[in-house]
Design a protein around this motif. Structure first.
Motif, PDB file in Angstrom:
ATOM      1  N   LYS A   1       0.879  -1.158   0.019  1.00  0.00           N
ATOM      2  CA  LYS A   1      -0.121   0.013  -0.065  1.00  0.00           C
ATOM      3  C   LYS A   1       0.874   1.321   0.059  1.00  0.00           C
ATOM      4  CE  LYS A   1      -3.927  -2.281   1.069  1.00  0.00           C
ATOM      5  NZ  LYS A   1      -5.286  -2.070   0.804  1.00  0.00           N
ATOM      6  N   LEU A   2       1.699   1.071   0.728  1.00  0.00           N
ATOM      7  CA  LEU A   2       2.724   2.479   1.057  1.00  0.00           C
ATOM      8  C   LEU A   2       3.831   2.739   0.104  1.00  0.00           C
ATOM      9  CD1 LEU A   2       2.750   2.983   4.997  1.00  0.00           C
ATOM     10  CD2 LEU A   2       1.071   4.013   3.236  1.00  0.00           C
ATOM     11  N   GLY A   3       4.370   1.407  -0.340  1.00  0.00           N
ATOM     12  CA  GLY A   3       5.173   1.395  -1.427  1.00  0.00           C
ATOM     13  C   GLY A   3       6.743   1.452  -0.700  1.00  0.00           C
ATOM     14  N   PHE A   4       6.690   1.074   0.233  1.00  0.00           N
ATOM     15  CA  PHE A   4       8.248   0.647   0.916  1.00  0.00           C
ATOM     16  C   PHE A   4       8.707  -0.480   0.282  1.00  0.00           C
ATOM     17  CE2 PHE A   4       6.843   3.771   3.949  1.00  0.00           C
ATOM     18  CZ  PHE A   4       7.600   4.549   4.374  1.00  0.00           C
ATOM     19  N   ILE A   5      10.066  -0.818   0.436  1.00  0.00           N
ATOM     20  CA  ILE A   5      10.682  -1.841  -0.199  1.00  0.00           C
ATOM     21  C   ILE A   5      11.380  -2.848   0.985  1.00  0.00           C
ATOM     22  CG2 ILE A   5      12.647  -2.803  -1.399  1.00  0.00           C
ATOM     23  CD1 ILE A   5      12.397  -0.270  -3.201  1.00  0.00           C
ATOM     24  N   LYS A   6      11.113  -3.954   1.045  1.00  0.00           N
ATOM     25  CA  LYS A   6      11.612  -4.909   2.216  1.00  0.00           C
ATOM     26  C   LYS A   6      13.218  -4.785   2.096  1.00  0.00           C
ATOM     27  CE  LYS A   6      11.256  -9.461   1.841  1.00  0.00           C
ATOM     28  NZ  LYS A   6      10.607 -11.015   2.377  1.00  0.00           N
ATOM     29  N   LYS A   7      13.893  -4.677   2.794  1.00  0.00           N
ATOM     30  CA  LYS A   7      15.361  -4.562   2.955  1.00  0.00           C
ATOM     31  C   LYS A   7      15.826  -5.902   3.701  1.00  0.00           C
ATOM     32  CE  LYS A   7      19.548  -1.869   3.085  1.00  0.00           C
ATOM     33  NZ  LYS A   7      19.825  -0.806   2.754  1.00  0.00           N
ATOM     34  N   LYS A   8      15.553  -6.136   4.847  1.00  0.00           N
ATOM     35  CA  LYS A   8      15.886  -7.310   5.609  1.00  0.00           C
ATOM     36  C   LYS A   8      14.812  -8.115   6.163  1.00  0.00           C
ATOM     37  CE  LYS A   8      19.964  -4.860   7.094  1.00  0.00           C
ATOM     38  NZ  LYS A   8      20.628  -3.999   7.987  1.00  0.00           N
ATOM     39  N   ASP A   9      15.057  -9.373   6.135  1.00  0.00           N
ATOM     40  CA  ASP A   9      13.872 -10.218   6.869  1.00  0.00           C
ATOM     41  C   ASP A   9      14.714 -11.544   7.390  1.00  0.00           C
ATOM     42  OD1 ASP A   9      11.693 -11.694   7.373  1.00  0.00           O
ATOM     43  OD2 ASP A   9      10.616 -11.557   5.427  1.00  0.00           O
ATOM     44  N   VAL A  10      15.007 -11.521   8.526  1.00  0.00           N
ATOM     45  CA  VAL A  10      15.726 -12.633   9.208  1.00  0.00           C
ATOM     46  C   VAL A  10      14.855 -13.214  10.384  1.00  0.00           C
ATOM     47  CG1 VAL A  10      17.966 -12.973  10.571  1.00  0.00           C
ATOM     48  CG2 VAL A  10      17.839 -11.316   8.642  1.00  0.00           C
ATOM     49  N   PRO A  11      14.662 -14.346  10.265  1.00  0.00           N
ATOM     50  CA  PRO A  11      14.174 -15.284  11.439  1.00  0.00           C
ATOM     51  C   PRO A  11      14.706 -15.075  12.837  1.00  0.00           C
ATOM     52  CG  PRO A  11      14.441 -16.631   9.560  1.00  0.00           C
ATOM     53  CD  PRO A  11      15.142 -15.434   9.375  1.00  0.00           C
ATOM     54  N   LEU A  12      13.874 -14.921  13.755  1.00  0.00           N
ATOM     55  CA  LEU A  12      14.139 -15.098  15.263  1.00  0.00           C
ATOM     56  C   LEU A  12      13.577 -15.927  15.929  1.00  0.00           C
ATOM     57  CD1 LEU A  12      14.329 -11.046  15.486  1.00  0.00           C
ATOM     58  CD2 LEU A  12      16.311 -12.479  15.164  1.00  0.00           C
ATOM     59  N   GLU A  13      14.196 -16.123  17.261  1.00  0.00           N
ATOM     60  CA  GLU A  13      13.178 -16.962  18.224  1.00  0.00           C
ATOM     61  C   GLU A  13      11.891 -16.562  18.295  1.00  0.00           C
ATOM     62  OE1 GLU A  13      15.394 -17.402  21.939  1.00  0.00           O
ATOM     63  OE2 GLU A  13      17.145 -17.781  20.974  1.00  0.00           O
ATOM     64  N   GLY A  14      11.062 -17.550  18.739  1.00  0.00           N
ATOM     65  CA  GLY A  14       9.642 -17.238  18.982  1.00  0.00           C
ATOM     66  C   GLY A  14       8.506 -16.928  17.706  1.00  0.00           C
ATOM     67  N   GLY A  15       9.149 -17.194  16.721  1.00  0.00           N
ATOM     68  CA  GLY A  15       8.417 -16.827  15.383  1.00  0.00           C
ATOM     69  C   GLY A  15       8.481 -15.271  14.887  1.00  0.00           C
ATOM     70  N   ASN A  16       9.402 -14.507  15.503  1.00  0.00           N
ATOM     71  CA  ASN A  16       9.617 -13.407  15.143  1.00  0.00           C
ATOM     72  C   ASN A  16      10.448 -13.152  13.988  1.00  0.00           C
ATOM     73  OD1 ASN A  16       7.874 -12.130  17.329  1.00  0.00           O
ATOM     74  ND2 ASN A  16       9.303 -12.851  18.755  1.00  0.00           N
ATOM     75  N   ARG A  17      10.634 -11.963  13.532  1.00  0.00           N
ATOM     76  CA  ARG A  17      11.553 -11.733  12.541  1.00  0.00           C
ATOM     77  C   ARG A  17      12.115 -10.307  12.730  1.00  0.00           C
ATOM     78  NH1 ARG A  17       6.945 -12.669   8.316  1.00  0.00           N
ATOM     79  NH2 ARG A  17       8.251 -11.707   6.993  1.00  0.00           N
ATOM     80  N   TRP A  18      13.539 -10.157  12.227  1.00  0.00           N
ATOM     81  CA  TRP A  18      14.053  -8.742  12.112  1.00  0.00           C
ATOM     82  C   TRP A  18      13.704  -8.458  10.502  1.00  0.00           C
ATOM     83  CZ3 TRP A  18      16.345  -5.763  15.430  1.00  0.00           C
ATOM     84  CH2 TRP A  18      17.077  -4.796  15.110  1.00  0.00           C
TER      85      TRP A  18
END
Length: 131
Positions: free
Chosen positions: A23-40
């Motif tokens: 919707k806003l048009g930003f670009i994903k730069k990083k997507d790193v899996p973390l503990e507990g199902g979270n992500r960076w």
């Protein structure tokens, strides 16, 4: 010293990533899996891909004070942050067509024009144009 990362609290990282990119048009730069199902997960502006990253922070899900603060801002109608745009009216029309809900339509306030929308992840976001 310079700003390289700013975080925004979100209740659902996947929903936030979809909203901010599609919707806003930003670009994903990083997507790193973390503990507990979270992500960076960070995103950047198309216009400044080497500029500051916006971290989609899942803090409200794990830290009650963050959730309380986020809820209080929403209840008061206060934006969590702002994004500068070249033309608030143009962005308002574009985003409204995409289904984005605004609590404040474009409004002139002195030397700026502002509009406020709901990011669907627990935050009001303000768009600002210098006039």
């Amino acid at each position: 010293m310079k700003v390289t990362l700013i975080s925004i609290p979100v209740r659902d990282q996947e929903k936030a990533l979809k909203f901010y990119t599609e919707k806003l048009g930003f670009i994903k730069k990083k997507d790193v899996p973390l503990e507990g199902g979270n992500r960076w997960v960070t995103i950047v502006s198309k216009e400044a891909q080497d500029g500051p990253e916006l971290l989609l922070e899942p803090a409200p899900n794990h830290f009650e004070p963050s959730k309380v603060y986020q809820d209080a801002l929403m209840d008061a109608g206060i934006p969590y942050t702002q994004f500068d745009v070249q033309n608030v009216d143009t962005e308002y029309k574009r985003l409204t067509k995409l289904g984005v809900e605004f609590s404040m339509k474009p409004t002139e306030m002195g030397t700026v024009k502002v509009a406020v929308f709901n990011d669907t992840c627990g935050n009001n976001i303000q768009l600002v144009e210098e006039v």
